[in-house]
Design an enzyme around this catalytic site. Structure first.
Site, PDB file in Angstrom:
ATOM      1  N   CYS A  70     -28.590 -10.661  43.217  1.00 22.92           N
ATOM      2  CA  CYS A  70     -27.620 -10.763  42.870  1.00 22.92           C
ATOM      3  C   CYS A  70     -26.453 -10.754  44.033  1.00 22.92           C
ATOM      4  O   CYS A  70     -25.687 -11.810  43.776  1.00 22.92           O
ATOM      5  CB  CYS A  70     -26.910  -9.307  42.334  1.00 22.92           C
ATOM      6  SG  CYS A  70     -27.007  -7.792  43.015  1.00 22.92           S
ATOM      7  N   HIS A 126     -23.874 -14.390  37.523  1.00 21.85           N
ATOM      8  CA  HIS A 126     -24.970 -13.571  38.205  1.00 21.85           C
ATOM      9  C   HIS A 126     -26.101 -13.687  38.063  1.00 21.85           C
ATOM     10  O   HIS A 126     -26.713 -14.477  37.279  1.00 21.85           O
ATOM     11  CB  HIS A 126     -24.276 -12.073  37.796  1.00 21.85           C
ATOM     12  CG  HIS A 126     -24.896 -11.735  36.526  1.00 21.85           C
ATOM     13  ND1 HIS A 126     -25.342 -10.200  36.219  1.00 21.85           N
ATOM     14  CD2 HIS A 126     -25.008 -12.515  35.252  1.00 21.85           C
ATOM     15  CE1 HIS A 126     -25.727 -10.525  34.676  1.00 21.85           C
ATOM     16  NE2 HIS A 126     -25.493 -11.504  34.447  1.00 21.85           N
ATOM     17  N   HIS A 145     -25.024  -3.785  41.773  1.00 23.26           N
ATOM     18  CA  HIS A 145     -25.020  -4.964  41.156  1.00 23.26           C
ATOM     19  C   HIS A 145     -23.699  -5.769  41.303  1.00 23.26           C
ATOM     20  O   HIS A 145     -22.550  -5.005  41.259  1.00 23.26           O
ATOM     21  CB  HIS A 145     -25.477  -4.835  39.500  1.00 23.26           C
ATOM     22  CG  HIS A 145     -25.621  -6.344  39.080  1.00 23.26           C
ATOM     23  ND1 HIS A 145     -26.734  -7.175  39.404  1.00 23.26           N
ATOM     24  CD2 HIS A 145     -24.781  -7.214  38.152  1.00 23.26           C
ATOM     25  CE1 HIS A 145     -26.860  -8.239  38.817  1.00 23.26           C
ATOM     26  NE2 HIS A 145     -25.795  -8.492  37.965  1.00 23.26           N
TER      27      HIS A 145
END
Length: 402
Positions: free
Chosen positions: A314, A374, A362
């Protein structure tokens, strides 16, 4: 140094949107899972589907957290290795200089022996070929003694500095070893968590996997509805702001019309609004480049610790996206969250970074309309989906990096 993690008030929610349908979605998901016999532990002791789903999600979250620690350790190790290499090169150069100084001292010692510098002046005078030869030799020794003293001083200085650099290099090597150990530990943790998640998933039947997929689909549908609601709210706020600006300009024009010439009024108005417009335009141009990069990565696999070009995790994706726009971001989510200005969800603009969970493990890049690009988790691919993919409460913050 500022803390990597931002505290959140217990029970606080991200401002900017209300989601009355979220609770309904959660209940629907639970109901779907509880409609089967697997909603409770089976007679053979196997965990229920709901328990498996929660455990797998927890393991993926823990793996993602370990991945960010791995990324941080890897970055630290790379910096420390570079520092060690620089120090060792410096020590090598200093050692060479020290050897040269030692050789120079040796030449002075030999010269003293050859010229009889250690012999008393009277004997030297008597042994000289002529008085003039004695005085010439004596003058040379005076000059040589001055050079010798400078050489000795330089040798002592070089020796002291070289010893200090050698000690510094030894300490840096010890730190590098520690960083490498941290890197191995983080890597082992990631692999262990992912292995446990894969093992749990492998034990599900085809029917259980189908029901799990159905539950995930319902979550995605609800997340899409939340994104649409955010889009409506952002549009309403934009229109309200434009209306307020028009009213403000009208009021200013009316007031200036009674006291100043119209040309002066127009100049004053442009001066007050130009900087903001210029800033927004500059950010939008950079964000467009970042988003173009992110879109080009859609479909590439998530791989923990990866920074491209074939795969990403990520934070590797967001770092690469903004690098394409000429903006350097730190490697980890913990540091990226500090690399910009925090805004509310309702103020999010394309290019902003959206961070998730209280431990900030994240991140995705916002594309507008409540959506982001993402790299979700192991076993998935870079994709575009709602920022509410894991519920509104999972959103930690939104940061504008440039």
């Amino acid at each position: 140094m500022a803390s990597h993690r931002k505290s959140r008030t217990p029970g606080a929610r991200v401002t900017g949107i209300r989601t009355p349908a979220l609770a309904t979605a959660a209940l629907t998901s639970v109901a779907l899972l509880s409609q089967t016999a697997d909603a409770a532990p089976s007679d053979d002791g196997r965990p229920s589907l709901e328990e498996v789903e929660k455990k797998v999600d927890d393991l993926y979250r823990q793996a993602e957290s370990a991945t960010e620690k791995y990324n941080g350790a890897k970055e630290k190790t790379a910096k420390q290795r570079k520092r060690v290499d620089t120090l060792l090169d410096d020590v090598a150069k200093r050692t060479q200089t020290l050897n040269e100084a030692r050789e120079e001292l040796g030449s002075f010692a030999a010269a003293q022996y050859r010229t009889g510098a250690g012999v008393p002046d009277t004997a030297t005078f008597l042994l000289a070929d002529s008085p003039q030869d004695f005085f010439d030799r004596n003058q040379l020794m005076d000059r040589m003694t001055g050079r010798q003293k400078a050489a000795v001083d330089d040798y002592v200085t070089q020796q002291s500095e070289t010893m200090e650099k050698r000690q510094e290099a030894a300490e840096s090597l010890a730190t590098l070893t520690e960083s490498q150990d941290d890197l191995k530990t983080a890597k082992a943790t990631v692999q262990r968590k992912l292995g446990a998640a894969r093992e749990l998933m492998s034990k599900l039947t085809a029917e259980e996997k189908a029901r799990l997929a159905a539950a995930e689909e319902k979550k995605r549908e609800e997340a899409a509805r939340e994104a649409a609601e955010l889009t409506r709210q952002q549009e309403a706020e934009r229109q309200a702001a434009e209306e307020e600006a028009r009213q403000s300009e009208s009021g200013s024009a009316g007031a200036s019309g009674t006291s100043e010439p119209s040309g002066s009024s127009g100049s004053s108005g442009s001066t007050s609004t130009a900087p903001s417009a210029s800033t927004d335009s500059s950010y939008a141009a950079k964000a467009e480049k970042a988003l173009a990069f992110a879109r080009a990565q859609i479909g590439k696999p998530y791989v923990w610790g990866a920074t491209g070009p074939g795969s990403y995790d990520c934070s590797g994706l967001t770092q690469g996206a903004w690098r394409a726009a000429g903006v350097s971001l730190p490697r980890t989510t913990y540091d990226q969250v500090e690399a910009g200005t925090t805004v509310t969800v309702s103020q999010a603009q394309p290019g902003d970074l959206v961070f998730f969970y209280d431990d900030i493990t994240h991140v995705g890049v916002y594309v507008g309309n409540g959506m982001m690009i993402h790299a979700p988790k192991p076993g998935t691919y870079v994709r575009e989906e709602s920022i509410f993919y894991d519920g509104e409460s999972s959103i930690h913050s939104v940061v504008r990096p440039a």
